[in-house]
Design an enzyme around this catalytic site. Structure first.
Site, PDB file in Angstrom:
ATOM      1  CG  ASP A   1       5.606   3.647   1.900  1.00  0.00           C
ATOM      2  OD1 ASP A   1       5.589   4.260   2.986  1.00  0.00           O
ATOM      3  OD2 ASP A   1       4.592   3.517   1.185  1.00  0.00           O
TER       4      ASP A   1
ATOM      5  CG  PHE B   1      -1.951   1.138   1.102  1.00  0.00           C
ATOM      6  CD1 PHE B   1      -3.176   0.920   0.499  1.00  0.00           C
ATOM      7  CD2 PHE B   1      -1.676   2.418   1.568  1.00  0.00           C
ATOM      8  CE1 PHE B   1      -4.108   1.946   0.350  1.00  0.00           C
ATOM      9  CE2 PHE B   1      -2.598   3.452   1.428  1.00  0.00           C
ATOM     10  CZ  PHE B   1      -3.820   3.219   0.824  1.00  0.00           C
TER      11      PHE B   1
ATOM     12  CE  LYS C   1      -0.226   5.335   7.626  1.00  0.00           C
ATOM     13  NZ  LYS C   1      -1.658   5.629   7.583  1.00  0.00           N
TER      14      LYS C   1
HETATM   15  N1  PLP Z   1       2.371   4.237   2.489  1.00  0.00           N
HETATM   16  C1  PLP Z   1       2.016   3.421   3.492  1.00  0.00           C
HETATM   17  C2  PLP Z   1       2.936   2.311   3.890  1.00  0.00           C
HETATM   18  C3  PLP Z   1       0.805   3.597   4.153  1.00  0.00           C
HETATM   19  O1  PLP Z   1       0.454   2.758   5.143  1.00  0.00           O
HETATM   20  C4  PLP Z   1      -0.038   4.656   3.745  1.00  0.00           C
HETATM   21  C5  PLP Z   1      -1.350   4.875   4.395  1.00  0.00           C
HETATM   22  O2  PLP Z   1      -1.880   4.036   5.096  1.00  0.00           O
HETATM   23  C6  PLP Z   1       0.378   5.487   2.697  1.00  0.00           C
HETATM   24  C7  PLP Z   1       1.590   5.243   2.102  1.00  0.00           C
HETATM   25  C8  PLP Z   1      -0.485   6.611   2.227  1.00  0.00           C
HETATM   26  O3  PLP Z   1      -0.437   7.655   3.134  1.00  0.00           O
HETATM   27  P1  PLP Z   1      -1.549   8.815   3.108  1.00  0.00           P
HETATM   28  O4  PLP Z   1      -2.844   8.180   3.488  1.00  0.00           O
HETATM   29  O5  PLP Z   1      -1.049   9.828   4.096  1.00  0.00           O
HETATM   30  O6  PLP Z   1      -1.572   9.353   1.719  1.00  0.00           O
END
Ligand code: PLP
Length: 402
Positions: free
Chosen positions: A230, A145, A259
């Site tokens: 990420d 994700f 986050k």
């Molecule tokens: N990357 C990871 C690993 C995530 O868990 C998330 C959101 O849950 C995102 C990216 C996306 O972040 P945002 O919701 O702030 O766009």
């Protein structure tokens, strides 16, 4: 209409107002929270809950951490916004702080995890165009994700998020997660970068084998690829190290954060080695709100607190305790198939959908989450105490018993 001053609004009134006006992209739980402190939340009807979710790995310092709240107040009195045409003190301090605490030498500030990953994918493409012999392809992994923008959605290896949005971005390919041989075989002449989560969060708290990240690093070095990690969910203390890559003993070329970075205020960051970052020249990328002074002031306070060795040691210690308690629960409840995770990023995979358990926990006064349909996910504030863990686990046990 409920006005801000109308503190007597009930859960039911807030829910009805939202239901009548919102675009329904969220399957929300039937509760409206009005106040939080540490690991506790209170709803509009005055009911108290214990929080094992931390706003989806955002309030790592607990709700309304005093240093974060103070930093927001102080900055809000001074300057709210000026745009990226100018420098500000909080943004300069935050980029310096992130470089001090990580491998990074340069930072781009934005507003969310998706934006940070979007920036990372664009940086990799620009680097490929300028320095990488015209290479453009980005390899991502199944079960991942990375966000909801078109580029990050393309890199998100879960069909349910992509359905109905095709055609997606060309030049992004998915490879099985935690499979080094598959990744090595997938690299071809056009490939410029690999993007992975050190631990897959939304995918079900999937911890790869110990050799996976070092293997990706070695592959990236051998094939002149950029390794993008990420750390939007796994970073900022969640696993008991400030960044999850530290467990693997390797550093990425690019890391994305969001986050927990702002202690509860929206902010994202793309952190990179200087040599790569230089391909982003003035005008190459940008965003109006990126580096917003209030968000950055909150983030400076949050990162300062999250990087404290005693907090990280607490996460490692309570992470082991929490995991052991979950394993004991698994011995008594057959429906728990496996307990996994690192630090205070834990999951319990069930043999059935987890939503009924999440709902029973909420009714019992505990906020948890279920991801990948069958995985109960536990992401408590990192400041949680043993007593609070015990209190929440007792509610969870009652919920499991039905
Ligand atoms: N990357 C990871 C690993 C995530 O868990 C998330 C959101 O849950 C995102 C990216 C996306 O972040 P945002 O919701 O702030 O766009």
């Amino acid at each position: 209409m409920i006005t801000h001053a109308d503190s007597a609004a009930s859960n039911a009134e807030v829910i009805a107002l939202a239901a009548a006006h919102e675009i329904g992209v969220y399957a929300r739980q039937p509760v409206a929270f009005v106040r939080g402190r540490g690991c506790e939340l209170w709803d509009a009807d005055g009911r108290r809950y214990l929080d094992f979710f931390a706003g989806l790995a955002v309030t790592n310092l607990g709700h309304c951490h005093p240093a974060v709240v103070q930093a927001i107040h102080t900055q809000a009195d001074r300057l709210l916004h000026v745009s990226n045409h100018y420098h500000t003190v909080p943004a300069a301090e935050l980029t310096a702080l992130l470089c001090r605490h990580s491998f990074a030498e340069r930072v781009f500030l934005c507003n969310s995890g998706a934006e940070a990953n979007e920036a990372a994918m664009k940086l990799a493409r620009r680097w490929g165009a300028d320095r990488g012999g015209g290479r453009y392809e980005i390899l991502a992994t199944t079960g991942s994700f990375h966000g909801r923008t078109f580029a990050t959605l393309t890199a998100t290896g879960q069909e349910k998020y992509q359905r109905g949005f095709q055609p997606l971005l060309p030049g992004v390919r998915l490879v099985p997660y935690d499979d080094l041989a598959a990744m090595a075989a997938a690299v071809r002449d056009e490939t410029v970068a690999i993007i992975v989560e050190p631990i897959q969060g939304e995918g079900g708290v999937i911890v790869p084998l110990p050799g996976y990240l070092p293997g990706l690093r070695e592959l990236a070095d051998r094939r002149d690829l950029l390794l993008v990690l990420d750390e939007v969910q796994s970073g900022l203390g969640r696993t008991g190290r400030l960044f999850a890559y530290e467990h693997a003993g390797v550093t990425p070329d690019i890391m994305t954060l969001a986050k927990a970075l702002g202690g509860g205020i929206p902010i994202g960051a793309m952190c990179a080695r200087a040599e790569i970052a230089t391909v982003f020249t003035p005008g190459a990328h940008g965003t109006t709100f990126g580096g917003n002074p209030v968000a950055c002031a909150a983030a400076v306070a949050a990162v300062d607190a999250l990087a404290r060795p005693e907090l990280l040691a607490h996460v490692r210690e309570l992470g082991v305790y929490f995991r052991e308690r979950l394993e004991h629960l698994a011995e008594r409840h057959d429906m728990i198939r496996q307990v996994r995770g690192l630090g205070l990023m834990l999951g319990a995979e069930l043999d059935r959908p987890g939503t009924p358990i999440v709902e029973r926990c909420l009714q019992g006064g505990l906020v948890i989450n279920c991801t990948a349909e069958r995985v109960l996910r536990f992401l408590p504030p990192l400041v949680i105490t043993r007593a609070e863990l015990d209190e929440g686990l007792a509610i969870l046990e009652r919920a499991l018993a039905g």
